[in-house]
Scaffold this motif. Structure first.
Motif, mmCIF file in Angstrom:
data_model
loop_
_atom_site.group_PDB
_atom_site.id
_atom_site.type_symbol
_atom_site.label_atom_id
_atom_site.label_comp_id
_atom_site.label_asym_id
_atom_site.label_seq_id
_atom_site.Cartn_x
_atom_site.Cartn_y
_atom_site.Cartn_z
ATOM 1 N N GLY A 125 0.809 -1.216 0.000
ATOM 2 C CA GLY A 125 0.000 0.000 0.000
ATOM 3 C C GLY A 125 0.838 1.260 0.000
ATOM 4 O O GLY A 125 0.409 2.300 -0.509
ATOM 5 N N GLY A 126 2.054 1.187 0.557
ATOM 6 C CA GLY A 126 2.958 2.329 0.499
ATOM 7 C C GLY A 126 3.386 2.620 -0.922
ATOM 8 O O GLY A 126 3.477 3.780 -1.330
ATOM 9 N N MET A 127 3.650 1.553 -1.695
ATOM 10 C CA MET A 127 3.978 1.750 -3.107
ATOM 11 C C MET A 127 2.800 2.356 -3.844
ATOM 12 O O MET A 127 2.954 3.266 -4.663
ATOM 13 N N LEU A 128 1.590 1.852 -3.562
ATOM 14 C CA LEU A 128 0.405 2.348 -4.258
ATOM 15 C C LEU A 128 0.134 3.807 -3.903
ATOM 16 O O LEU A 128 -0.291 4.590 -4.760
ATOM 17 N N ALA A 129 0.392 4.183 -2.642
ATOM 18 C CA ALA A 129 0.240 5.594 -2.264
ATOM 19 C C ALA A 129 1.226 6.455 -3.048
ATOM 20 O O ALA A 129 0.866 7.516 -3.583
ATOM 21 N N CYS A 130 2.473 5.988 -3.158
ATOM 22 C CA CYS A 130 3.460 6.727 -3.954
ATOM 23 C C CYS A 130 3.060 6.772 -5.420
ATOM 24 O O CYS A 130 3.327 7.752 -6.126
ATOM 25 N N GLY A 131 2.385 5.714 -5.889
ATOM 26 C CA GLY A 131 1.945 5.661 -7.278
ATOM 27 C C GLY A 131 0.888 6.688 -7.627
ATOM 28 O O GLY A 131 0.583 6.895 -8.813
ATOM 29 N N LEU A 132 0.328 7.349 -6.617
ATOM 30 C CA LEU A 132 -0.618 8.433 -6.862
ATOM 31 C C LEU A 132 0.094 9.760 -7.108
ATOM 32 O O LEU A 132 -0.549 10.757 -7.435
ATOM 33 N N GLY A 133 1.416 9.733 -6.969
ATOM 34 C CA GLY A 133 2.177 10.966 -7.133
ATOM 35 C C GLY A 133 2.622 11.257 -8.544
ATOM 36 O O GLY A 133 3.218 12.307 -8.799
ATOM 37 N N TYR A 134 2.352 10.369 -9.500
ATOM 38 C CA TYR A 134 2.782 10.563 -10.882
ATOM 39 C C TYR A 134 1.797 9.872 -11.821
ATOM 40 O O TYR A 134 1.050 8.974 -11.422
ATOM 41 N N ASP A 135 1.774 10.316 -13.051
ATOM 42 C CA ASP A 135 0.897 9.754 -14.092
ATOM 43 C C ASP A 135 -0.572 9.790 -13.701
ATOM 44 O O ASP A 135 -1.349 8.889 -14.038
ATOM 45 N N VAL A 136 -0.964 10.829 -12.979
ATOM 46 C CA VAL A 136 -2.371 11.035 -12.630
ATOM 47 C C VAL A 136 -2.730 12.475 -12.981
ATOM 48 O O VAL A 136 -1.864 13.360 -12.975
ATOM 49 N N PRO A 137 -4.006 12.748 -13.303
ATOM 50 C CA PRO A 137 -4.391 14.121 -13.653
ATOM 51 C C PRO A 137 -4.168 15.109 -12.517
ATOM 52 O O PRO A 137 -3.799 16.263 -12.741
ATOM 53 N N ARG A 138 -4.400 14.637 -11.278
ATOM 54 C CA ARG A 138 -4.269 15.527 -10.132
ATOM 55 C C ARG A 138 -3.779 14.699 -8.937
ATOM 56 O O ARG A 138 -4.535 13.914 -8.380
ATOM 57 N N PRO A 139 -2.532 14.844 -8.549
ATOM 58 C CA PRO A 139 -2.017 14.042 -7.439
ATOM 59 C C PRO A 139 -2.535 14.545 -6.088
ATOM 60 O O PRO A 139 -3.082 15.654 -5.996
ATOM 61 N N PRO A 140 -2.367 13.768 -5.043
ATOM 62 C CA PRO A 140 -2.698 14.261 -3.704
ATOM 63 C C PRO A 140 -1.716 15.345 -3.279
ATOM 64 O O PRO A 140 -0.642 15.492 -3.870
ATOM 65 N N ARG A 141 -2.077 16.078 -2.230
ATOM 66 C CA ARG A 141 -1.201 17.141 -1.748
ATOM 67 C C ARG A 141 0.052 16.583 -1.089
ATOM 68 O O ARG A 141 1.121 17.214 -1.123
ATOM 69 N N ALA A 142 -0.078 15.424 -0.441
ATOM 70 C CA ALA A 142 1.054 14.858 0.290
ATOM 71 C C ALA A 142 0.885 13.347 0.380
ATOM 72 O O ALA A 142 -0.234 12.825 0.289
ATOM 73 N N ILE A 143 2.012 12.651 0.580
ATOM 74 C CA ILE A 143 2.030 11.188 0.616
ATOM 75 C C ILE A 143 2.804 10.719 1.845
ATOM 76 O O ILE A 143 3.853 11.284 2.182
ATOM 77 N N LEU A 144 2.281 9.680 2.491
ATOM 78 C CA LEU A 144 2.955 9.033 3.615
ATOM 79 C C LEU A 144 3.111 7.553 3.289
ATOM 80 O O LEU A 144 2.121 6.860 3.033
ATOM 81 N N ASN A 145 4.354 7.093 3.275
ATOM 82 C CA ASN A 145 4.679 5.737 2.854
ATOM 83 C C ASN A 145 5.346 4.989 4.008
ATOM 84 O O ASN A 145 6.437 5.358 4.443
ATOM 85 N N PHE A 146 4.677 3.938 4.499
ATOM 86 C CA PHE A 146 5.265 3.086 5.525
ATOM 87 C C PHE A 146 5.862 1.842 4.866
ATOM 88 O O PHE A 146 5.143 1.035 4.277
ATOM 89 N N TYR A 147 7.180 1.710 4.959
ATOM 90 C CA TYR A 147 7.943 0.539 4.483
ATOM 91 C C TYR A 147 7.423 -0.002 3.147
ATOM 92 O O TYR A 147 7.177 -1.188 2.981
ATOM 93 N N GLY A 148 7.299 0.898 2.188
ATOM 94 C CA GLY A 148 6.664 0.554 0.921
ATOM 95 C C GLY A 148 7.542 -0.244 -0.022
ATOM 96 O O GLY A 148 8.780 -0.210 0.037
ATOM 97 N N ALA A 149 6.877 -0.958 -0.920
ATOM 98 C CA ALA A 149 7.552 -1.772 -1.940
ATOM 99 C C ALA A 149 7.939 -0.889 -3.106
ATOM 100 O O ALA A 149 7.161 -0.690 -4.040
ATOM 101 N N VAL A 150 9.153 -0.344 -3.060
ATOM 102 C CA VAL A 150 9.654 0.531 -4.125
ATOM 103 C C VAL A 150 11.060 0.078 -4.514
ATOM 104 O O VAL A 150 11.613 -0.842 -3.918
ATOM 105 N N HIS A 151 11.653 0.732 -5.538
ATOM 106 C CA HIS A 151 13.019 0.451 -5.967
ATOM 107 C C HIS A 151 13.153 -1.036 -6.347
ATOM 108 O O HIS A 151 13.901 -1.800 -5.748
#
Length: 321
Positions: A125-151
């Motif tokens: 879910g941390g990766m998915l929250a970060c995934g709202l930060g790009y390639d979307v018409p309007r991103p959220p104002r801020a993102i909080l990622n707990f131990y997310g699946a990234v990189h």
């Protein structure tokens, strides 16, 4: 109990979100999207930390916990990520969350502040929250990622985890595990989360007589989660948050346990590094003594609770700036 809204319909299923409401206010409410973890294959919207939800409600935020289609029948991009992006659009839409609240008895006194939409998730879910930060018409104002699946190119995503592998039954055959691909429609919930939590909040381990539990924990044990949930390397590159940070990325805070044996803390450090390099407002707390999924076990008021609260303070600071 939360309200339940259908935010998306596919040809095969309706995808829902749980809506938690704070005390009534005369002002429009900020919104936090709270995305459950589960290695993209397990969990559902009821398997989030209720103490965290309650803490957000005390801030006057509406909390939206969405379900999403589970891998591996659909890959991360076309299933979970597409679904939570559609949930974000639903929240911003005039016919979305605002309309749902107006038309429900419990929600008609509430309005949504669409200038103060935030995203939060744990693990997958941390990766998915970060995934709202790009390639979307309007991103959220801020993102909080707990131990997310990234990189996704980090070696941890291909390394077996002996402690989990040792607990797998020896009679799990490929034909049994592959039954997970035949579930119709593609499920949006499972019986247990990665943390071992059920929808009732009780603790329960995986049931290896269920193909989904057996498949998911086999991939985790073998270091094959990302490959199983997103087989195409090109798609993995397309959706990896670490490769999609630009200066327009929303302010982002990361929390990760220093004793995490499932997702290396180095992947979060790399995300923060590229955020800083791009000039994005960001922060990170490294939590001593905590492993993966610590959000589900921490005690309110304890040391870990107070450290992870820095992430929510970050969100509050951003939306009030």
């Amino acid at each position: 109990m939360p309200l339940t809204a259908t935010y998306k319909r596919t040809s095969a299923t309706q995808i829902t979100a749980d809506i938690y409401l704070p005390s009534p206010s005369t002002s429009p409410c900020p919104v936090l999207i709270n995305i459950h973890g589960g290695a993209f294959m397990l969990g559902d919207s009821r398997m989030v930390s209720i103490p965290q939800v309650n803490d957000c409600l005390s801030c006057g935020w509406v909390v939206v916990a969405p379900n999403h289609r589970l891998c591996p029948q659909v890959n991360i991009r076309d299933g979970p990520l597409r679904d939570v992006r559609d949930c974000l659009e639903w929240i911003y839409s005039d016919d979305g969350l605002d309309r749902f609240l107006r038309e429900s008895e419990e929600g008609k006194a509430y309005a949504v502040d669409k200038e103060k939409v935030m995203a939060f998730g744990t693990s997958s879910g941390g990766m998915l929250a970060c995934g709202l930060g790009y390639d979307v018409p309007r991103p959220p104002r801020a993102i909080l990622n707990f131990y997310g699946a990234v990189h996704f190119t980090h070696p941890c995503w291909t390394q077996p985890i002996p402690a989990i592998k040792s607990k797998l039954p020896r009679n799990l055959t490929p034909s049994f595990l592959e039954q997970v691909y035949t579930q119709e429609p593609i499920p949006t919930s499972s019986n247990v989360s990665l943390e071992g939590q059920t929808e009732t909040g009780q603790s329960a381990g995986p049931d290896f007589s269920r193909p989904r539990d057996a498949f998911a924990f086999t991939q985790i044990a073998n270091g094959a989660v990302i490959q199983a949930c997103c087989p195409d390397p090109e798609v993995r590159r397309e959706i990896d948050p670490v490769l999609n940070v630009t200066k327009e990325f929303p302010p982002t805070f990361v929390a990760h346990g220093l004793e995490d044996k499932m997702v290396s803390i180095e992947v979060s450090r790399e995300l923060v590094r590229v955020l800083k390099e791009a000039g994005v407002e960001c922060g990170m707390v490294e939590v001593p003594g905590e492993g993966h999924t610590f959000a589900m076990a921490m005690e309110v008021g304890g040391r870990t609770w107070e450290l992870q609260r820095k992430g929510f303070d970050f969100l509050e600071r951003v939306i009030c700036s």
